[in-house]
Motif scaffolding. Structure first.
Motif, short mmCIF file in Angstrom:
data_model
loop_
_atom_site.label_atom_id
_atom_site.label_comp_id
_atom_site.label_asym_id
_atom_site.label_seq_id
_atom_site.Cartn_x
_atom_site.Cartn_y
_atom_site.Cartn_z
N ARG A 103 4.41 -3.90 1.36
CA ARG A 103 3.67 -2.83 1.80
C ARG A 103 3.83 -2.87 3.36
NH1 ARG A 103 -1.16 -1.19 4.02
NH2 ARG A 103 -1.92 -3.21 3.96
N GLU A 135 6.73 -4.10 4.87
CA GLU A 135 7.79 -3.51 5.21
C GLU A 135 8.04 -2.26 4.95
OE1 GLU A 135 10.98 -6.80 3.96
OE2 GLU A 135 9.85 -6.72 2.39
N GLU A 136 7.41 -1.58 4.20
CA GLU A 136 7.47 -0.10 4.10
C GLU A 136 6.81 0.68 5.15
OE1 GLU A 136 8.29 3.64 2.53
OE2 GLU A 136 8.75 1.59 1.84
N ARG A 177 9.39 0.21 8.04
CA ARG A 177 10.52 1.38 7.36
C ARG A 177 9.98 2.93 8.03
NH1 ARG A 177 11.85 -1.99 3.12
NH2 ARG A 177 10.22 -0.75 1.81
N GLU A 178 8.83 3.15 7.55
CA GLU A 178 8.43 4.47 8.03
C GLU A 178 8.07 4.80 9.44
OE1 GLU A 178 4.59 4.86 5.66
OE2 GLU A 178 5.67 5.04 3.74
#
Length: 408
Positions: A268, A270-271, A274-275
């Motif tokens: 989560r 890492e997401e 990225r976002e």
């Protein structure tokens, strides 16, 4: 004395608990005791058993004079609650074989959580006719309930009853923090039945060292001011605060956030990175203990974060001690016991949880004041050498155990 250490988690797995348990086994061996470890085949946190251990149900090996007996486990990677229960109970049952093969024992030390390993401890105590010490590194299920991770009231009541039962049957309880000591006393455990073994650090392995230029080059960090978080990435750690601070500081091209480790929240996190398209953040997998000092050599500021919740007041994150020993200032985002250690050490700055603006501002202040950073680095290392080296901690724990025997 012949000592059996019973734990689901152990090296070559990587993580704070694994390091602490290895230091305990090694330290007891160095103190002249015969130590046998019954543990699972390595699988945490990836849920993958390494190739050299696959296809086996039982295995015996030796690590630096410590006999290690490994038994089968159902591996799970960040599974649902019921899958994690399957993981826990698979070791509860398979560990019985390892216990039976472990030979005569005078004392059993069992690591909790997972709480259910208490069944194995009771079997071992009965079979070996030896008392067991329940080493409590987390007040589970209380901590999981406070974090909202367990909400089913039937499960909560059942596990609280089980917790009390295992505590009652134990010869002694051993606590990792003063907060856990207080929590055990609230559960009507007499003070004389509680031993204290806090987290510590190998101050020879973790010490100031020149930058590892090969690693720095491979990561593209030359000329960067690196903020390092090295350790478990779980829900309780509140690492979102650090990512939000990285977002605030994205335009400072000299600053870079390096997260080394793994845990339930890493996908989560890492997401989120990225976002937000964060250009100043990188995640690195868990590294072997002997490799971690290379990453500390690149750090300008070390970081430890916690979410705001009541039991965090009694938490001492294990990453605090290598961070202080490695010779960089530490920013501790959190409250309670860990915060008091950092303040007492003089080796860092303590900030309130969940305030990314304050964290970003503090990072900039330290970056602009190298003399202050050097002073904190010296004070922090001096403090952990004096108070938290593993050798002195384990000697003191054994003295507590001897004193409690004499009192009885």
């Amino acid at each position: 004395m012949r000592i059996l250490l019973l734990t689901q988690y152990f090296p070559p797995e990587k993580g704070a608990a694994q390091v602490r348990l290895w230091e305990l086994a090694k330290g007891l061996h160095h103190q002249g005791h015969e130590v046998t470890v019954v543990t699972a085949f390595p699988n945490h946190p990836t849920g993958i058993i390494p190739e050299e251990y696959q296809g086996k149900r039982f295995m015996q090996e030796e690590m630096a004079g410590v006999k290690v007996l490994r038994t089968w486990i159902y591996p799970v990677k960040r599974g649902r609650f019921w899958l994690r229960l399957l993981n826990y109970f698979s070791f509860v049952f398979s560990s019985l074989y390892g216990i039976a093969r472990s030979g005569q024992q005078d004392l059993i030390i069992v690591e909790s959580p997972p709480l259910f390993i208490g069944f194995s401890a009771m079997f071992a105590s009965w079979l070996k006719k030896a008392p067991y010490i329940f080493n409590v590194s987390d007040l589970w299920p209380e901590s999981a309930v406070q974090l909202g991770l367990v909400t089913n009231q039937t499960i909560i009541r059942a596990t609280e009853w089980l917790e009390g039962y295992f505590y009652k049957k134990a010869y002694k309880l051993s606590a990792q923090t003063q907060g856990i000591v207080t929590g055990l006393q609230r559960k009507n455990i007499p003070p004389e039945d509680i031993l204290f073994l806090p987290n510590g650090v190998d101050t020879e392995l973790f010490q100031p060292r020149p930058k590892d230029q090969d690693l720095e080059k491979s990561l593209g960090l030359a000329g960067k001011t690196v903020i390092l978080y090295a350790g478990t990435m779980g829900y309780a750690h509140g690492i979102e605060t650090a990512l939000a601070a990285a977002d605030i500081l994205r335009n400072d091209e000299e600053l870079f956030f390096l997260f080394v480790g793994d845990g339930s929240e890493r996908p989560r996190l890492e997401e989120i990175a990225r976002e937000k398209k964060l250009p100043n953040v990188r995640f690195i997998d868990f590294q072997p203990l002997e490799v971690i000092p290379r990453y500390y050599s690149l750090s300008s500021i070390n970081l430890s974060t916690l979410r705001r919740y009541k039991l965090s007041e009694g938490v001492r994150p294990s990453k605090v001690f290598p961070a202080l020993a490695s010779g960089q200032p530490l920013i501790y985002v959190g409250e309670g016991e860990g915060a008091e250690i950092v303040k007492e050490s003089g080796g860092g700055v303590v900030l309130e949880p969940e305030n990314p603006e304050l964290l970003a501002r503090t990072i900039l202040e330290l970056k602009r004041d190298p003399e202050r950073c050097r002073t904190m680095a010296v004070q922090g290392r001096t403090y952990v050498i004096e108070h938290y080296s593993w050798n002195s901690l384990i000697r003191n724990w054994l003295k507590q155990l001897d004193s409690s025997k004499e009192a009885n």
